[in-house]
Design an enzyme around this catalytic site. Structure first.
Site, short mmCIF file in Angstrom:
data_model
loop_
_atom_site.label_atom_id
_atom_site.label_comp_id
_atom_site.label_asym_id
_atom_site.label_seq_id
_atom_site.Cartn_x
_atom_site.Cartn_y
_atom_site.Cartn_z
N TYR A 217 -2.34 5.62 -4.36
CA TYR A 217 -3.43 6.58 -4.18
C TYR A 217 -3.01 7.85 -4.92
O TYR A 217 -1.87 8.30 -4.76
CB TYR A 217 -3.62 6.92 -2.70
CG TYR A 217 -4.45 5.92 -1.93
CD1 TYR A 217 -5.72 5.59 -2.36
CD2 TYR A 217 -3.97 5.33 -0.77
CE1 TYR A 217 -6.51 4.68 -1.65
CE2 TYR A 217 -4.75 4.41 -0.06
CZ TYR A 217 -6.01 4.10 -0.52
OH TYR A 217 -6.78 3.21 0.18
N HIS B 226 -13.68 -2.06 -0.89
CA HIS B 226 -12.66 -1.72 0.10
C HIS B 226 -12.89 -2.48 1.41
O HIS B 226 -12.65 -1.98 2.50
CB HIS B 226 -12.69 -0.20 0.35
CG HIS B 226 -11.33 0.43 0.55
ND1 HIS B 226 -10.62 1.02 -0.46
CD2 HIS B 226 -10.57 0.57 1.67
CE1 HIS B 226 -9.49 1.51 0.02
NE2 HIS B 226 -9.42 1.24 1.32
N THR C 222 -6.00 2.69 -6.79
CA THR C 222 -7.24 2.57 -6.00
C THR C 222 -8.14 3.75 -6.30
O THR C 222 -7.76 4.91 -6.12
CB THR C 222 -6.92 2.45 -4.50
OG1 THR C 222 -6.17 1.25 -4.32
CG2 THR C 222 -8.19 2.38 -3.67
N SER D 146 0.82 -1.22 0.00
CA SER D 146 0.00 0.00 0.00
C SER D 146 0.86 1.26 0.00
O SER D 146 1.94 1.29 0.59
CB SER D 146 -0.89 -0.01 1.25
OG SER D 146 -1.41 1.27 1.51
N LYS E 132 -8.64 -0.62 -8.89
CA LYS E 132 -9.32 -1.28 -7.77
C LYS E 132 -10.44 -0.40 -7.22
O LYS E 132 -10.27 0.81 -7.06
CB LYS E 132 -8.29 -1.54 -6.67
CG LYS E 132 -8.84 -2.06 -5.35
CD LYS E 132 -7.68 -2.55 -4.50
CE LYS E 132 -8.12 -2.99 -3.12
NZ LYS E 132 -8.39 -1.86 -2.22
#
Ligand SMILES: Cc1cc2nc3c(=O)[nH]c(=O)nc-3n(C[C@H](O)[C@H](O)[C@H](O)COP(=O)(O)O)c2cc1C
Ligand SMILES: CCCCCCC(=O)C(=O)O
Length: 379
Positions: free
Chosen positions: A131, A277, A157, A108, A253
Site C-alpha cells: 500500500y 477488493h 494495490t 499483505s 491490483k
C-alpha cells in the site's frame, strides 16, 4: 459426528464456528450494503458451462505460468490484512501451504507476521503487496524490505487509497488485543482452539507496521490511524518511482475499468488484477467477472490479466480463465480454510479448488488450463 468437508462453504461454516465473530466477520463481510460482495458471486454463478462429451480428457494439465513463474495450477493466494488473527501465524501457514501446493502466496502490507518472519519460516519466495502510504519514506522502506527478503513479485494495490466503510467492523468493535467486553470474553472462551493458536504465535503485533502505531490499542483506533496513512494522491505518475525501487515483476491490483487497464499496460506493469477488493471497497461496483472481458480486450495481450473477487470453486476459476484471465486469486476462500483448520485447512481449500477445476475441465472437454477459451461458456 459432523459431515466431511467437501467444499469451500464447508470450510466457511467451520471457520465461523472456530474464529471469534469480530475476526470472522472482518474476513467475511463487505462494504456498505454489500451489493458488490454478493454480485461477485451471483455473476459467476449465472455463467453456464457447455457440457462436452466423447473427448479424450485423460491427461489434463493444470500447470501454467504467472508473471513468468511456473505454477502447478492457475491460482494464487491474495493478500489479506490481519491474517494472523484468523489463526496464529496465519501468514506463515498460508505461505507454507501455497509453497507446497506450487502456487504463489502474496503477503499483505497489513499482515500480523512481518515480511522477515514469513521469510525466515519459508524457503519459497513469496509475493509482497504494497500500500502506498503518505509517508513515502516508509513505502520505500517496505519495498526495500521485500527486495531484501527475495520476494518474487510486488503487487501494488490501487483500489484502497481511501478505505470503504464496513459496517460490521464498527458494530463488532474489533480490538487488538480483543476488547474485553462480556460478549468478546464469552466468544473467545468458547473458541479455545483459536485462542491457543493466536496466543502462542510468535507474532501478535502488527507485522510490517511494528513501531509505527503509537498508542493505538484497538482496531477501531488502528483502522482510523491506518485510514490516514493511505496516500490518496497516488496516481499513474508514481509508477515510475515504484519502478525505480522495484525492477522485478510488478502487478497492479484493483483494476475494474478498461481505460485503467490500458493505462497500466502503458505504464509498464507486468500484470494487473481485475479486482474490486472482494466487495470491500466501492459498493456498487460491478462484479469482476462482468468487466473481465472488456479489460482483457483493452490490454490486448500486452500484459497478464489476473482475476479475483468471488472465487469459491474450481468452476468459478474455470469461468474466469475462459474469459481471459491468466489465473485467479482467492482471499476469503483462503481465510476460511485457515480459520477452519490452520495450515491443513489452507491446503484443503487449495486442493478442493484444484480438484473442482480438474473435474470441470474434463466435463467441458478441456485438457490444458493454458488453452481455456470462451467457447466453454454458453452465451
Ligand atoms: C479479510 C481480507 C483482508 C484483505 N486485505 C487486503 C490487503 O491487505 N491488501 C490487498 O491488496 N487486498 C486485501 N484484500 C482483498 C484481497 O486481496 C482480494 O482482492 C479479495 O479478497 C478477493 O476476493 P475474494 O475474497 O472473494 O476471494 C483483503 C480481503 C479480505 C477478505
Ligand atoms: C484494520 C486494517 C485494515 C487494513 C486494510 C486491509 C485491507 O485491505 C482490507 O480489505 O481489510
Amino acid at each position: 459426528m459432523s459431515e466431511p468437508v467437501t467444499n469451500i462453504m464447508d470450510l466457511r461454516a467451520l471457520a465461523r464456528r472456530r474464529v471469534p465473530r469480530a475476526f470472522f466477520e472482518y474476513a467475511d463481510r463487505g462494504s456498505y450494503d454489500e451489493s458488490t460482495l454478493h454480485e461477485n458471486r451471483a455473476a459467476l454463478a449465472r455463467l453456464r458451462l457447455r457440457q462436452r462429451v466423447m473427448i479424450d480428457v485423460d491427461n489434463r494439465s493444470l500447470a501454467t505460468e504467472i508473471v513468468g513463474q511456473p505454477v502447478s495450477m492457475p491460482l494464487a493466494i491474495a493478500p489479506t490484512g490481519l491474517t494472523g488473527l484468523q489463526h496464529g501465524s496465519g501468514e506463515i501457514h498460508g505461505a507454507r501451504a501455497a509453497a507446497r501446493a506450487g502456487i504463489p502466496f502474496c503477503l499483505s502490507t497489513m499482515s500480523i507476521c512481518s515480511i522477515e518472519q514469513v521469510r525466515a519460516a519459508t524457503d519459497t519466495p513469496f509475493w509482497f503487496q504494497v500500500y502506498v502510504m503518505r509517508d513515502r519514506g516508509f513505502t520505500r522502506e517496505l519495498i526495500s524490505r521485500a527486495r531484501e527478503a527475495g520476494c518474487s513479485a510486488l503487487m501494488l494495490t490501487a483500489d484502497l487509497t481511501v478505505q470503504g466503510q464496513r459496517h460490521r467492523e464498527i458494530k463488532n468493535g474489533l480490538a487488538v488485543p480483543p476488547k474485553i467486553t462480556l460478549r468478546n470474553l464469552f466468544d473467545i472462551a468458547s473458541k479455545p482452539r483459536w485462542a491457543w493458536n493466536v496466543l502462542r504465535a510468535p507474532s501478535r503485533s502488527f507485522g510490517n507496521l511494528e513501531g509505527r502505531i503509537g498508542g493505538a490499542d484497538s482496531l477501531t483506533t488502528l483502522a482510523q490511524w491506518i485510514a490516514n496513512q493511505f496516500d490518496p494522491t497516488l496516481s499513474w505518475q508514481d509508477l515510475a518511482w515504484i519502478r525505480e525501487l522495484w525492477p522485478g515483476k510488478l502487478i497492479v491490483k484493483g483494476i475494474m475499468d478498461a481505460e485503467d487497464a490500458r493505462l497500466a499496460a502503458e505504464h509498464g506493469v507486468d500484470a494487473i488484477v481485475v479486482s474490486n477488493h472482494g466487495g470491500r471497497q466501492l459498493d456498487g461496483a460491478p462484479a469482476t467477472i462482468d468487466v473481465l472481458p472488456q479489460i482483457v480486450d483493452a490490454v490486448g495481450g500486452r500484459i497478464e490479466v489476473l482475476f479475483d473477487s468471488g472465487i469459491t470453486s474450481g468452476q468459478d476459476l474455470l469461468k474466469a480463465l475462459a474469459l481471459g484471465a491468466r489465473a485467479g486469486l482467492i482471499g476469503k476462500a483462503f481465510l476460511y480454510g485457515l480459520g477452519a483448520m490452520g495450515e491443513a485447512g489452507v491446503t484443503q481449500a487449495i486442493e478442493i479448488i484444484r480438484r473442482e477445476l480438474s473435474v470441470t475441465m474434463a466435463l467441458t472437454g478441456q485438457r490444458d488450463a493454458r488453452c481455456i477459451s470462451p467457447d466453454i461458456l454458453l452465451r
